[in-house]
Write a protein that holds these residues in place. Structure first.
Motif, PDB file in Angstrom:
ATOM      1  N   LYS A  65      10.070   7.554   6.186  1.00 39.26           N
ATOM      2  CA  LYS A  65       8.869   8.230   6.671  1.00 39.26           C
ATOM      3  C   LYS A  65       7.926   7.183   7.265  1.00 39.26           C
ATOM      4  CE  LYS A  65       5.211  11.384   5.186  1.00 39.26           C
ATOM      5  NZ  LYS A  65       4.602  12.092   4.059  1.00 39.26           N
ATOM      6  N   HIS A  66       7.192   7.565   8.302  1.00 40.86           N
ATOM      7  CA  HIS A  66       6.261   6.657   8.976  1.00 40.86           C
ATOM      8  C   HIS A  66       4.872   6.678   8.341  1.00 40.86           C
ATOM      9  CE1 HIS A  66       8.917   5.533  12.222  1.00 40.86           C
ATOM     10  NE2 HIS A  66       9.267   6.792  12.321  1.00 40.86           N
ATOM     11  N   GLU A  67       4.119   5.617   8.592  1.00 44.55           N
ATOM     12  CA  GLU A  67       2.713   5.476   8.221  1.00 44.55           C
ATOM     13  C   GLU A  67       2.442   5.633   6.728  1.00 44.55           C
ATOM     14  OE1 GLU A  67       0.652   8.140  10.921  1.00 44.55           O
ATOM     15  OE2 GLU A  67       0.707   6.606  12.486  1.00 44.55           O
ATOM     16  N   LEU A  68       3.309   5.093   5.922  1.00 52.04           N
ATOM     17  CA  LEU A  68       3.134   5.181   4.473  1.00 52.04           C
ATOM     18  C   LEU A  68       1.899   4.424   3.995  1.00 52.04           C
ATOM     19  CD1 LEU A  68       6.846   4.808   3.357  1.00 52.04           C
ATOM     20  CD2 LEU A  68       5.458   6.887   3.420  1.00 52.04           C
ATOM     21  N   TRP A  69       1.444   3.432   4.759  1.00 50.38           N
ATOM     22  CA  TRP A  69       0.290   2.627   4.375  1.00 50.38           C
ATOM     23  C   TRP A  69      -1.014   3.424   4.398  1.00 50.38           C
ATOM     24  CZ3 TRP A  69       3.267   1.660   8.734  1.00 50.38           C
ATOM     25  CH2 TRP A  69       2.716   2.075   9.944  1.00 50.38           C
ATOM     26  N   LYS A  70      -0.982   4.660   4.865  1.00 51.08           N
ATOM     27  CA  LYS A  70      -2.188   5.497   4.847  1.00 51.08           C
ATOM     28  C   LYS A  70      -2.455   6.083   3.460  1.00 51.08           C
ATOM     29  CE  LYS A  70      -2.299   6.747   9.702  1.00 51.08           C
ATOM     30  NZ  LYS A  70      -2.329   7.848  10.680  1.00 51.08           N
ATOM     31  N   ASP A  71      -1.482   5.954   2.575  1.00 50.83           N
ATOM     32  CA  ASP A  71      -1.595   6.417   1.196  1.00 50.83           C
ATOM     33  C   ASP A  71      -1.218   5.269   0.273  1.00 50.83           C
ATOM     34  OD1 ASP A  71      -2.282   9.308   1.430  1.00 50.83           O
ATOM     35  OD2 ASP A  71      -0.413   9.357   2.573  1.00 50.83           O
ATOM     36  N   GLY A 149       5.398 -12.129   1.624  1.00 57.42           N
ATOM     37  CA  GLY A 149       4.063 -11.689   1.260  1.00 57.42           C
ATOM     38  C   GLY A 149       4.208 -10.381   0.493  1.00 57.42           C
ATOM     39  N   ILE A 150       3.539 -10.251  -0.627  1.00 58.28           N
ATOM     40  CA  ILE A 150       3.653  -9.041  -1.452  1.00 58.28           C
ATOM     41  C   ILE A 150       2.287  -8.374  -1.491  1.00 58.28           C
ATOM     42  CG2 ILE A 150       4.262  -8.101  -3.710  1.00 58.28           C
ATOM     43  CD1 ILE A 150       6.023 -10.618  -4.104  1.00 58.28           C
ATOM     44  N   THR A 151       2.259  -7.079  -1.209  1.00 60.08           N
ATOM     45  CA  THR A 151       0.996  -6.364  -1.055  1.00 60.08           C
ATOM     46  C   THR A 151       1.101  -4.945  -1.599  1.00 60.08           C
ATOM     47  OG1 THR A 151       1.602  -5.550   1.134  1.00 60.08           O
ATOM     48  CG2 THR A 151       0.491  -7.678   1.048  1.00 60.08           C
ATOM     49  N   THR A 152      -0.044  -4.308  -1.756  1.00 62.90           N
ATOM     50  CA  THR A 152      -0.096  -2.902  -2.163  1.00 62.90           C
ATOM     51  C   THR A 152      -1.373  -2.277  -1.605  1.00 62.90           C
ATOM     52  OG1 THR A 152       1.123  -3.342  -4.218  1.00 62.90           O
ATOM     53  CG2 THR A 152      -0.159  -1.312  -4.142  1.00 62.90           C
ATOM     54  N   VAL A 153      -1.239  -1.056  -1.116  1.00 59.88           N
ATOM     55  CA  VAL A 153      -2.389  -0.257  -0.713  1.00 59.88           C
ATOM     56  C   VAL A 153      -2.586   0.787  -1.804  1.00 59.88           C
ATOM     57  CG1 VAL A 153      -3.288   1.389   0.979  1.00 59.88           C
ATOM     58  CG2 VAL A 153      -1.904  -0.553   1.747  1.00 59.88           C
ATOM     59  N   ILE A 154      -3.793   0.863  -2.335  1.00 60.60           N
ATOM     60  CA  ILE A 154      -4.108   1.873  -3.350  1.00 60.60           C
ATOM     61  C   ILE A 154      -5.135   2.830  -2.749  1.00 60.60           C
ATOM     62  CG2 ILE A 154      -5.112   2.335  -5.621  1.00 60.60           C
ATOM     63  CD1 ILE A 154      -2.448   0.939  -5.892  1.00 60.60           C
ATOM     64  N   LYS A 155      -4.757   4.102  -2.658  1.00 60.19           N
ATOM     65  CA  LYS A 155      -5.683   5.126  -2.178  1.00 60.19           C
ATOM     66  C   LYS A 155      -6.104   5.965  -3.377  1.00 60.19           C
ATOM     67  CE  LYS A 155      -6.307   8.807   1.189  1.00 60.19           C
ATOM     68  NZ  LYS A 155      -5.667   9.547   2.284  1.00 60.19           N
TER      69      LYS A 155
END
Length: 185
Positions: A65-71, A149-155
């Motif tokens: 799925k695309h644009e997962l970084w929005k969530d 690089g290890i990252t996480t987006v938290i919404k």
């Protein structure tokens, strides 16, 4: 085998953050890469994307799925040492994934078609959430040294977003900066 632990830091903010901890480990053995994220703490305010149609995906069949970084999204970036090219891996706790290839910093973004499945698992635990992935990087790199690089987006449920990374080398949160790819495997 090269094995390292990590702990992510939130991008500096004047807002108070819930009591969260994002840590884990990453290991490389030849071209096999294993990464495990552990999200612990008060995450009842975190918005976790639901699978389309409200049906939970099978843990062994995540879908692209695309644009997962929005969530809320767990991410990592892989580059070949001394090369401009890099890959962005996105893993959603809802069971979605994607991989993008870049020719240079934020340039030439394309879906990486070498991967047709990215089998990872998500386990809800009493005090947190664990996301694990084992992948063969041989489809994109050979035995070269890589930088990660290890990252996480938290919404959050109130739509606020926080950005977590190993380091934040810029005045803005930017996961694509090569200065943040600080794990060498």
């Amino acid at each position: 085998m090269n094995h390292q632990t990590f702990s992510l830091q939130p991008f500096p903010s004047t807002k108070s953050l819930p009591n969260l901890k994002i840590a884990g480990n990453i290991a490389r053995n030849s071209n096999q890469l294993a990464i495990c994220y552990m999200l612990e703490g008060n995450f009842k305010e975190i918005a976790l994307a639901k699978p389309t149609g409200g049906i939970a995906p099978l843990s062994n069949t995540p879908s692209r799925k695309h644009e997962l970084w929005k969530d809320t999204c767990f991410e990592f970036f892989v580059s070949i040492k001394d090369s401009l090219r890099y890959w962005e891996f996105n893993l959603s706790p809802a069971g979605y994934w994607n991989v993008y290839r870049f020719d240079a910093y934020r340039q030439g973004m394309q879906e990486e078609t070498a991967f047709t499945i990215l089998p990872f698992s998500v386990q809800n635990q009493a005090d947190g959430l664990a996301l694990t992935l084992d992948i063969d990087l041989g489809k994109i790199v050979s035995a070269q040294a890589i930088e990660v690089g290890i990252t996480t987006v938290i919404k959050y449920r109130n739509s606020e977003v926080t950005y977590w990374a190993l380091t934040h080398p810029s005045a803005e949160a930017d996961f694509h900066l090569r200065d943040s790819f600080i794990i060498e495997l």
